[in-house]
Scaffold this motif. Structure first.
Motif, PDB file in Angstrom:
ATOM      1  N   VAL A  28      26.930   2.463 -34.505  1.00  0.00           N
ATOM      2  CA  VAL A  28      28.052   1.529 -34.418  1.00  0.00           C
ATOM      3  C   VAL A  28      29.282   2.334 -33.988  1.00  0.00           C
ATOM      4  O   VAL A  28      29.459   3.487 -34.401  1.00  0.00           O
ATOM      5  CB  VAL A  28      28.285   0.844 -35.779  1.00  0.00           C
ATOM      6  CG1 VAL A  28      29.526  -0.028 -35.764  1.00  0.00           C
ATOM      7  CG2 VAL A  28      27.058   0.039 -36.171  1.00  0.00           C
ATOM      8  N   THR A  29      30.128   1.741 -33.151  1.00  0.00           N
ATOM      9  CA  THR A  29      31.256   2.476 -32.565  1.00  0.00           C
ATOM     10  C   THR A  29      32.177   3.114 -33.604  1.00  0.00           C
ATOM     11  O   THR A  29      32.630   4.241 -33.405  1.00  0.00           O
ATOM     12  CB  THR A  29      32.093   1.563 -31.644  1.00  0.00           C
ATOM     13  OG1 THR A  29      32.480   0.400 -32.364  1.00  0.00           O
ATOM     14  CG2 THR A  29      31.314   1.187 -30.402  1.00  0.00           C
ATOM     15  N   LEU A  30      32.451   2.419 -34.692  1.00  0.00           N
ATOM     16  CA  LEU A  30      33.347   2.978 -35.706  1.00  0.00           C
ATOM     17  C   LEU A  30      32.762   4.251 -36.303  1.00  0.00           C
ATOM     18  O   LEU A  30      33.473   5.253 -36.474  1.00  0.00           O
ATOM     19  CB  LEU A  30      33.634   1.953 -36.804  1.00  0.00           C
ATOM     20  CG  LEU A  30      34.551   2.426 -37.931  1.00  0.00           C
ATOM     21  CD1 LEU A  30      35.910   2.850 -37.379  1.00  0.00           C
ATOM     22  CD2 LEU A  30      34.717   1.352 -38.973  1.00  0.00           C
ATOM     23  N   ASN A  31      31.478   4.238 -36.612  1.00  0.00           N
ATOM     24  CA  ASN A  31      30.844   5.430 -37.169  1.00  0.00           C
ATOM     25  C   ASN A  31      30.852   6.572 -36.152  1.00  0.00           C
ATOM     26  O   ASN A  31      31.059   7.729 -36.512  1.00  0.00           O
ATOM     27  CB  ASN A  31      29.413   5.128 -37.609  1.00  0.00           C
ATOM     28  CG  ASN A  31      29.371   4.185 -38.791  1.00  0.00           C
ATOM     29  OD1 ASN A  31      30.344   4.040 -39.518  1.00  0.00           O
ATOM     30  ND2 ASN A  31      28.252   3.523 -38.976  1.00  0.00           N
ATOM     31  N   ALA A  32      30.628   6.245 -34.885  1.00  0.00           N
ATOM     32  CA  ALA A  32      30.668   7.262 -33.832  1.00  0.00           C
ATOM     33  C   ALA A  32      32.065   7.868 -33.738  1.00  0.00           C
ATOM     34  O   ALA A  32      32.217   9.093 -33.642  1.00  0.00           O
ATOM     35  CB  ALA A  32      30.253   6.657 -32.497  1.00  0.00           C
ATOM     36  N   ALA A  33      33.086   7.025 -33.762  1.00  0.00           N
ATOM     37  CA  ALA A  33      34.467   7.509 -33.681  1.00  0.00           C
ATOM     38  C   ALA A  33      34.807   8.401 -34.871  1.00  0.00           C
ATOM     39  O   ALA A  33      35.496   9.423 -34.706  1.00  0.00           O
ATOM     40  CB  ALA A  33      35.429   6.334 -33.603  1.00  0.00           C
ATOM     41  N   GLU A  50      30.381  -1.876 -22.000  1.00  0.00           N
ATOM     42  CA  GLU A  50      29.533  -1.360 -20.921  1.00  0.00           C
ATOM     43  C   GLU A  50      29.737  -2.122 -19.619  1.00  0.00           C
ATOM     44  O   GLU A  50      29.333  -1.649 -18.561  1.00  0.00           O
ATOM     45  CB  GLU A  50      28.061  -1.377 -21.340  1.00  0.00           C
ATOM     46  CG  GLU A  50      27.488  -2.740 -21.623  1.00  0.00           C
ATOM     47  CD  GLU A  50      26.068  -2.664 -22.145  1.00  0.00           C
ATOM     48  OE1 GLU A  50      25.331  -1.707 -21.829  1.00  0.00           O
ATOM     49  OE2 GLU A  50      25.685  -3.578 -22.885  1.00  0.00           O
ATOM     50  N   THR A  51      30.389  -3.262 -19.671  1.00  0.00           N
ATOM     51  CA  THR A  51      30.652  -4.041 -18.459  1.00  0.00           C
ATOM     52  C   THR A  51      32.039  -3.778 -17.876  1.00  0.00           C
ATOM     53  O   THR A  51      32.387  -4.312 -16.831  1.00  0.00           O
ATOM     54  CB  THR A  51      30.510  -5.549 -18.750  1.00  0.00           C
ATOM     55  OG1 THR A  51      31.444  -5.912 -19.776  1.00  0.00           O
ATOM     56  CG2 THR A  51      29.093  -5.890 -19.194  1.00  0.00           C
ATOM     57  N   ILE A  65      34.125   6.149 -25.448  1.00  0.00           N
ATOM     58  CA  ILE A  65      32.964   5.576 -26.122  1.00  0.00           C
ATOM     59  C   ILE A  65      32.651   4.254 -25.434  1.00  0.00           C
ATOM     60  O   ILE A  65      33.500   3.365 -25.364  1.00  0.00           O
ATOM     61  CB  ILE A  65      33.243   5.348 -27.622  1.00  0.00           C
ATOM     62  CG1 ILE A  65      33.547   6.680 -28.314  1.00  0.00           C
ATOM     63  CG2 ILE A  65      32.068   4.640 -28.277  1.00  0.00           C
ATOM     64  CD1 ILE A  65      33.927   6.544 -29.774  1.00  0.00           C
ATOM     65  N   VAL A  66      31.432   4.132 -24.922  1.00  0.00           N
ATOM     66  CA  VAL A  66      30.993   2.919 -24.238  1.00  0.00           C
ATOM     67  C   VAL A  66      29.985   2.211 -25.139  1.00  0.00           C
ATOM     68  O   VAL A  66      28.996   2.812 -25.582  1.00  0.00           O
ATOM     69  CB  VAL A  66      30.356   3.234 -22.871  1.00  0.00           C
ATOM     70  CG1 VAL A  66      29.902   1.957 -22.183  1.00  0.00           C
ATOM     71  CG2 VAL A  66      31.335   4.008 -21.992  1.00  0.00           C
ATOM     72  N   ALA A  67      30.242   0.917 -25.391  1.00  0.00           N
ATOM     73  CA  ALA A  67      29.401   0.158 -26.317  1.00  0.00           C
ATOM     74  C   ALA A  67      28.951  -1.164 -25.705  1.00  0.00           C
ATOM     75  O   ALA A  67      29.560  -1.662 -24.751  1.00  0.00           O
ATOM     76  CB  ALA A  67      30.172  -0.115 -27.607  1.00  0.00           C
ATOM     77  N   ASP A  68      27.897  -1.714 -26.294  1.00  0.00           N
ATOM     78  CA  ASP A  68      27.410  -3.021 -25.858  1.00  0.00           C
ATOM     79  C   ASP A  68      28.154  -4.117 -26.609  1.00  0.00           C
ATOM     80  O   ASP A  68      29.111  -3.850 -27.349  1.00  0.00           O
ATOM     81  CB  ASP A  68      25.893  -3.123 -26.030  1.00  0.00           C
ATOM     82  CG  ASP A  68      25.426  -3.035 -27.485  1.00  0.00           C
ATOM     83  OD1 ASP A  68      26.262  -3.132 -28.423  1.00  0.00           O
ATOM     84  OD2 ASP A  68      24.215  -2.863 -27.694  1.00  0.00           O
ATOM     85  N   ASP A  69      27.692  -5.353 -26.460  1.00  0.00           N
ATOM     86  CA  ASP A  69      28.382  -6.484 -27.082  1.00  0.00           C
ATOM     87  C   ASP A  69      28.195  -6.541 -28.598  1.00  0.00           C
ATOM     88  O   ASP A  69      28.824  -7.340 -29.276  1.00  0.00           O
ATOM     89  CB  ASP A  69      27.952  -7.802 -26.432  1.00  0.00           C
ATOM     90  CG  ASP A  69      26.467  -8.058 -26.540  1.00  0.00           C
ATOM     91  OD1 ASP A  69      25.707  -7.136 -26.902  1.00  0.00           O
ATOM     92  OD2 ASP A  69      26.046  -9.189 -26.239  1.00  0.00           O
ATOM     93  N   ARG A  70      27.356  -5.666 -29.151  1.00  0.00           N
ATOM     94  CA  ARG A  70      27.174  -5.589 -30.606  1.00  0.00           C
ATOM     95  C   ARG A  70      27.921  -4.395 -31.197  1.00  0.00           C
ATOM     96  O   ARG A  70      27.704  -4.043 -32.353  1.00  0.00           O
ATOM     97  CB  ARG A  70      25.685  -5.490 -30.947  1.00  0.00           C
ATOM     98  CG  ARG A  70      24.895  -6.722 -30.527  1.00  0.00           C
ATOM     99  CD  ARG A  70      23.403  -6.551 -30.768  1.00  0.00           C
ATOM    100  NE  ARG A  70      22.903  -5.404 -30.000  1.00  0.00           N
ATOM    101  CZ  ARG A  70      22.073  -4.475 -30.480  1.00  0.00           C
ATOM    102  NH1 ARG A  70      21.629  -4.544 -31.703  1.00  0.00           N
ATOM    103  NH2 ARG A  70      21.680  -3.483 -29.706  1.00  0.00           N
TER     104      ARG A  70
END
Length: 80
Positions: A28-33, A50-51, A65-70
């Motif tokens: 999840v983006t927050l954990n990655a950050a 990602e789009t 950080i590139v993430a999907d819609d989730r």
């Protein structure tokens, strides 16, 4: 003695500081950050879908950080 892998070389700059975080792909983006901030408190994190078109300028103080819609990381975050 340990061997240096190409991934380890690509993940560090000349000072030995991390410049990429392949281990957070799928997080999840927050954990990655939070992990990136823990490893490199001197950089900021920018979030992109990602789009979305990514910035073309290089910024040594930014990790993209590139993430999907989730909100799951889909690409290896890198300095730039």
């Amino acid at each position: 003695m340990g061997r240096t892998t190409p991934a380890a070389v690509a993940a560090a700059d000349d000072d030995g500081q991390k410049t990429s975080w392949p281990e957070v792909v799928g997080w999840v983006t927050l954990n990655a950050a939070l992990q990136i901030s823990s490893d490199r408190p001197d950089v900021s994190t920018d979030f992109y879908s990602e789009t979305t078109t990514l910035p073309t300028d290089y910024d040594a103080n930014r990790v993209i950080i590139v993430a999907d819609d989730r909100n799951v990381v889909v690409r290896t975050p890198v300095i730039g």
